[in-house]
Design an enzyme around this catalytic site. Structure first.
Site, PDB file in Angstrom:
ATOM      1  N   GLN A 131       0.832  -1.198   0.000  1.00 55.83           N
ATOM      2  CA  GLN A 131       0.000   0.000   0.000  1.00 55.83           C
ATOM      3  C   GLN A 131       0.876   1.261   0.000  1.00 55.83           C
ATOM      4  OE1 GLN A 131      -3.663   0.288   0.166  1.00 55.83           O
ATOM      5  NE2 GLN A 131      -2.950   2.277  -0.512  1.00 55.83           N
ATOM      6  N   ASP A 217      -6.787   6.266   7.164  1.00 52.57           N
ATOM      7  CA  ASP A 217      -7.121   4.842   7.060  1.00 52.57           C
ATOM      8  C   ASP A 217      -8.295   4.605   8.025  1.00 52.57           C
ATOM      9  OD1 ASP A 217      -7.084   2.063   6.791  1.00 52.57           O
ATOM     10  OD2 ASP A 217      -5.253   1.769   7.957  1.00 52.57           O
TER      11      ASP A 217
HETATM   12  N1   CP Z   1      -6.307  -0.926   0.704  1.00 47.32           N
HETATM   13  C1   CP Z   1      -6.473  -2.271   0.722  1.00 47.32           C
HETATM   14  O1   CP Z   1      -5.565  -3.038   1.009  1.00 47.32           O
HETATM   15  O2   CP Z   1      -7.714  -2.675   0.319  1.00 47.32           O
HETATM   16  P1   CP Z   1      -8.294  -4.145   0.445  1.00 47.32           P
HETATM   17  O3   CP Z   1      -8.449  -4.458   1.901  1.00 47.32           O
HETATM   18  O4   CP Z   1      -9.609  -4.089  -0.277  1.00 47.32           O
HETATM   19  O5   CP Z   1      -7.351  -5.100  -0.220  1.00 47.32           O
HETATM   20  N1  NVA Z   2      -5.591  -0.760   8.591  1.00 44.14           N
HETATM   21  C1  NVA Z   2      -6.549  -1.402   7.730  1.00 44.14           C
HETATM   22  C2  NVA Z   2      -6.089  -1.387   6.304  1.00 44.14           C
HETATM   23  C3  NVA Z   2      -7.103  -1.904   5.326  1.00 44.14           C
HETATM   24  C4  NVA Z   2      -6.575  -1.923   3.942  1.00 44.14           C
HETATM   25  C5  NVA Z   2      -6.775  -2.829   8.212  1.00 44.14           C
HETATM   26  O1  NVA Z   2      -5.819  -3.496   8.600  1.00 44.14           O
HETATM   27  O2  NVA Z   2      -7.931  -3.287   8.189  1.00 44.14           O
END
Ligand code: CP
Ligand code: NVA
Length: 298
Positions: A131, A217
């Site tokens: 990411q 996030d």
């Molecule tokens: N940003 C991200 O990792 O999205 P997903 O959880 O949909 O893969």
């Molecule tokens: N911090 C979040 C990121 C999702 C892409 C999680 O771990 O759920």
């Protein structure tokens, strides 16, 4: 054969090498002649939900000439308690690479050690390296470079995405500010180990002041659902809203790794006003991860 297990463990020169290749991957998507995963099968082993990561890796593997195999951790014996070491040794004899989304960082590290195949961290409780590499490329695409930028992360400053931002800033030398309530600031030992130009703030406006990028996030990461009530309460006041955007540099990017929970970490109007950036960021997962996979087999 290389692994991308975390940004913490990846040397800066490798991060730069990957980042330098993304633009070409994006521009040449339709005409790519090099297919470094030809005749390879890559397994995606996922213990958590995913839209972007799963689809971008499945598409990316195919675009690089390989085939992907999606394995929901609950549907293989891993979910019934087969050790990760054994799963790794079996898959290592059958497939050429592994992309893993799970809880414990150690599972990804152990898989790499025992499988003998390229292993990529597709999110753990500790890090989300794919990411943040994508996000750096996206900043470069919109603002020319990430090198001289001030990035402000607002929200759960101890979550996997924030921690990968910390390692990225420490290794690559840009300024990172974290705006989070005391309870959700990154551990002091982590900040001390990382070094770099990183500061933590309880006041989001102080952190956002003059920033080039505002980033957020979810407030409740996967696996933290039991803490949802307390988190939503404590993190009130840490949303990216129009007022906060006004404190950043004019033209600052607003970014979100998605999925977004409008009304929590970002307002509907700020998300929609920045939809082009945010959904380009989502698209760039594909191009960046193709560069990552190519790098692992180079
Ligand atoms: N940003 C991200 O990792 O999205 P997903 O959880 O949909 O893969
Ligand atoms: N911090 C979040 C990121 C999702 C892409 C999680 O771990 O759920």
């Amino acid at each position: 054969m290389k692994h991308l297990l975390s940004l913490r463990k990846t040397p800066a020169e490798d991060l730069i090498r990957i980042l330098d290749r993304v633009d070409e991957m994006k521009r040449e998507r339709a005409s790519l002649t090099e297919r470094p995963l030809t005749d390879q099968i890559w397994a995606l082993i996922f213990s958590k939900s995913s839209t972007r990561t799963r689809v971008s890796f499945e598409v990316g593997v195919r675009e690089l000439g390989g085939q992907s195999l999606f394995l929901s951790a609950n549907e293989i014996q891993l979910g019934r308690g087969e050790p990760i070491q054994d799963t790794a040794r079996v898959l290592g004899r059958m497939v050429h690479g592994a992309i893993i989304r799970t809880f414990d960082q150690s599972d990804v590290d152990v898989f790499a050690e025992y499988s003998g195949i390229s292993t990529i961290n597709a999110l753990t409780d500790e890090e989300h390296p794919c990411q943040i590499l994508t996000d750096l490329y996206t900043i470069q695409e919109f603002q020319g470079s990430w090198r001289d930028k001030v990035v402000t992360f607002v929200g759960d400053g101890a979550c996997n995405v924030a921690v990968s931002w910390i390692w990225a800033a420490a290794k690559l030398g840009f300024e990172l500010r974290i705006a989070a309530p005391k309870e959700f600031q990154p551990p002091a030992e982590l900040l001390a180990a990382a070094g770099g130009k990183i500061s933590c703030h309880e006041d989001p406006a102080e952190a956002a002041d003059g920033s080039d990028v505002l980033y957020t996030d979810v407030w409740v990461s996967m696996g933290k659902e039991m803490e949802a009530g307390g988190r939503l309460q404590t993190l009130q006041g840490y949303a990216i809203d129009e007022k906060l955007v006004e404190t950043a540099k004019p033209g600052a990017l607003v970014m979100h790794c998605l999925p977004a929970y409008r009304g929590n970490e970002i307002t509907e109007s700020v998300l929609e006003a920045n939809a082009n950036t945010i959904f380009t960021q989502a698209e760039n997962r594909l191009h960046t991860q193709k560069a990552i996979m190519e790098w692992t087999v180079m």
